[in-house]
Design an enzyme around this catalytic site. Structure first.
Site, PDB file in Angstrom:
ATOM      1  N   CYS A  65       0.855  -1.185   0.000  1.00 60.79           N
ATOM      2  CA  CYS A  65       0.000   0.000   0.000  1.00 60.79           C
ATOM      3  C   CYS A  65       0.893   1.238   0.000  1.00 60.79           C
ATOM      4  CB  CYS A  65      -0.899  -0.015   1.237  1.00 60.79           C
ATOM      5  SG  CYS A  65      -1.907   1.469   1.410  1.00 60.79           S
ATOM      6  N   CYS A  68       0.283   3.125   3.710  1.00 55.88           N
ATOM      7  CA  CYS A  68       0.719   2.593   5.007  1.00 55.88           C
ATOM      8  C   CYS A  68       1.809   1.528   4.915  1.00 55.88           C
ATOM      9  CB  CYS A  68      -0.473   2.039   5.789  1.00 55.88           C
ATOM     10  SG  CYS A  68      -1.164   0.509   5.103  1.00 55.88           S
ATOM     11  N   CYS A 117      -5.495   0.745   6.235  1.00 59.14           N
ATOM     12  CA  CYS A 117      -5.663   2.208   6.281  1.00 59.14           C
ATOM     13  C   CYS A 117      -6.824   2.728   5.423  1.00 59.14           C
ATOM     14  CB  CYS A 117      -4.373   2.894   5.865  1.00 59.14           C
ATOM     15  SG  CYS A 117      -3.991   2.772   4.101  1.00 59.14           S
ATOM     16  N   CYS A 137      -8.305  -5.090 -10.119  1.00 55.07           N
ATOM     17  CA  CYS A 137      -7.892  -4.023 -11.030  1.00 55.07           C
ATOM     18  C   CYS A 137      -7.485  -2.832 -10.156  1.00 55.07           C
ATOM     19  CB  CYS A 137      -9.071  -3.682 -11.939  1.00 55.07           C
ATOM     20  SG  CYS A 137      -8.680  -2.594 -13.285  1.00 55.07           S
TER      21      CYS A 137
END
Length: 154
Positions: A65, A68, A117, A137
């Site tokens: 991510c 985070c 998050c 996606c």
């Protein structure tokens, strides 16, 4: 392995419990993200097709991510879907992703977010390759590739 039935169950009942939570104010997110990343991840934006940095990247590693740092997808389950966005068949763990029903733009879809998050990543569809049949996606701006060294990939 997650299936479309599991995804629908998550949207209708409850999402898997994340291993941790990261919560920040919009101002705190703006301090650590680029304007583009903020628009995509915190305001549920979408990149134009074929413009993201990870659309044609197939290097070994794990995608995290962008907000985070939570591991989300492995490069070995990435595939070319022809859609113009990075596509994956499974998350690294069942509790890595959060799922919500999305009825925007006059259609029903399943939004995928970082379960740690709540960063908007993209959507999941039931038209991926076997064995899962799933296609996550994902916007390139919502993920970062942590490359593996030759030693790690052996």
């Amino acid at each position: 392995m997650l299936t479309w039935k599991d995804i629908i169950n998550f949207t209708q009942n409850s999402n898997p419990t994340p291993k941790r939570r990261v919560e920040k104010t919009p101002e705190q997110w703006q301090e650590i993200l680029t304007d583009h990343q903020f628009k995509i991840t915190r305001q549920k934006g979408t990149e134009m097709a074929h413009t993201g940095a990870h659309c044609t990247t197939y290097k070994p590693g794990r995608y995290h991510c962008a907000c985070c740092g939570e591991p989300l997808f492995d490069s070995n389950i990435k595939f070319e879907s022809g859609t113009g966005w990075p596509s994956f068949t499974q998350p690294v763990a069942e509790n890595a992703i959060k799922y919500d029903k999305d009825i925007s733009f006059g259609m029903v879809r399943v939004e995928v977010m970082c379960n740690v998050c709540d960063a908007h990543l993209g959507h999941v569809f039931p038209d991926g390759p076997p064995p899962s049949g799933l296609r996550y996606c994902v916007n390139s701006a919502s993920i970062e590739l942590e490359k593996q060294t030759e030693h790690e990939s052996k």
